[in-house]
Scaffold this active site. Sequence first.
Site, PDB file in Angstrom:
ATOM      1  CD  GLU A  45      58.808  16.861  48.913  1.00  0.00           C
ATOM      2  OE1 GLU A  45      58.778  17.897  48.224  1.00  0.00           O
ATOM      3  OE2 GLU A  45      59.873  16.362  49.369  1.00  0.00           O
ATOM      4  CE  LYS A 114      60.303  21.176  48.772  1.00  0.00           C
ATOM      5  NZ  LYS A 114      60.711  19.925  48.085  1.00  0.00           N
ATOM      6  CB  CYS A 170      61.591  18.133  51.328  1.00  0.00           C
ATOM      7  SG  CYS A 170      63.027  17.121  50.853  1.00  0.00           S
TER       8      CYS A 170
END
Length: 645
Positions: A45, A114, A170
């Site tokens: 990330e 995200k 994540c």
Amino acid sequence: MYDLIRVAAAVPNLAVADTTYNTEEIISLIKEASAKGVKVLVFPELCISAYTCADLFFQSPLLNACVSSLANIIDKTQTVDMVIAVSLPIACDNQTFNCTVVLNKGKILGIVPKTYLPNYNEFYEERWFSSSADLVSKEITLCGQTVPIGNDLIFTSQNVPNLSIGIEICEDLWAPIPPSSYLAMGGATVILNPSASNELATKHEYRRSLVSHQSANTISAYIYASASVGESTQDLVFSGHSMICENGSLFKESKRFSKERQLIVADVDLEQLANDRKKNTTFMAHKKAFGLPYFRTIYFEIEKTINDTLERNIIRKPFVPKDDHKLNERCSDIFNIQLSGLAKRFVHTHAKSLVIGISGGLDSTLALLVAAKACDYIGVSRKSIIGVTMPGFGTTDRTYNNAVNLMNALGITTKEISIKAASLQHFKDIDHNVNIHNVTYENTQARERTQILMDLANKENGLVVGTGDLSELALGWATYNGDHMSMYGVNSGVPKTLVRVLVNYVAISGNLDEASKTILLDILDTPVSPELLPPDKNGEINQKTEDIVGPYELHDFFLYYIVRFGFSPGKIMYFAENAFADVYSKEIILKWLKNFYRRFFNQQFKRSCLPDGPKVGTINLSPRGDWRMPSDAIGKIWIDEVEKL
């Protein structure tokens, strides 16, 4: 080749906010991955900037430098035949998003922001970033290319079957229903997760479990790349913990806290994933019950290549765990399934006895051990087990003595009934020459033994316990209406390679006396044989099953990949050559693969009328359960392919 695709997770040695250094690391790892034949590569990330830049994410110089670095990566990878996922902060719609950019041969395929931003405990991502749910645009222009943006993108290969890639980032994985769940139902077979997950005591264990379970839930290959020790240690420490999982199995895992950059590589099986999804009819049930979001499909092409090596552990004995702890747990589970099934049937039928033919071989030994424990389980005397040894023309002293000694050691009721006179009378009745040792000679003995057991069970109000195993059923290595038949087949779900392990498990950890243990170990050392032909001149076994039908470790290997995954003969041959490279030549493997297919199709009629028996693993050939195949099916498609190998 055979729908195997090489994937990798890269862990670069980053420097916080130094985009030039980070880009050099990324490009260097891309080159390394390309040299290893990798086709799908994911970085951690925010790898271009580093994850721990904090309020520097408000700085235009950093955001601009990240985009410039992305342009550099694009330029350097124009001839790289690979799908590459790199991450950076991207400004869009008056907001900043934590994004993963998917690249292929110098083109941006798409951008995935995200969705779930952690904003608790040590995490403050909502301070700097917006969620994909706040996105307005469907397309943006980046590095001179107008490209799709959103969390609704699935990247699908036009020329590699079953290769579709989904992205979650994540924290997305830690949500109650991760985006990957929907991506998988939308068709993604490979999930990439660029992550920056800090370390806490034991957190890596939970993280590993999370990745493994999500790959199982989604029936996908899950490639997880996490930030390294190069991140800021002002308040947190990162370890670079990265993993590659496939349908619940951990294939590769990086070394945590390594000072060196890392690249973990594995070959994932897209066909296996696709077949499992088709077989699991509940996989798409969510769509009917709750609906699915709409996904945009982005197409790409990569070259199909054949690598010299296989980055995948092909286990020789797929039914037998390699880890000792798992092996003991598996053996305990299987043994308890067997004895519970038999105990239930014993009680339900109001039988007064269990009748078992004891030969001194592996299968009847396991069935007897199960019966003994079943009696203990329901609180009846082991004397209710009637063990019958039935010496015939091929019985050797070794197997006979082991049979008698084992029955005595376990404290059951024993009987000895020779089948010689009855078999000779039958030969006379049907006008068969006793010196012609053909299938009639052999099957007469097998059916005579079954008749004795069935009639004795009638006399004693008993239940005949079958001893044949799963491997024998696959090969049809049983006499129709002879040892093929019983009233409950306790071993019907246990392959031969596992029968041996189970008997050894009982011998080592079954709380047996030393005499019983010694008998079991000698049985384990005895060649597998039906003993239907006379012994050799030294009184030794003259009919060894594996000399006739082939090694059981090969047949169990074939059985696993044919029934469990529906693979082609060519793919099974390829896997077998890798698994048994130092054991069998290609010619030997091919010889027994041909034999397996021939027998598997020819002998289905025996499996179509099997007695009841418990399923103990993922594969079972019961016509009422896992395997429903016409007895008159033609195997030409499979046999023709085998002949061309």
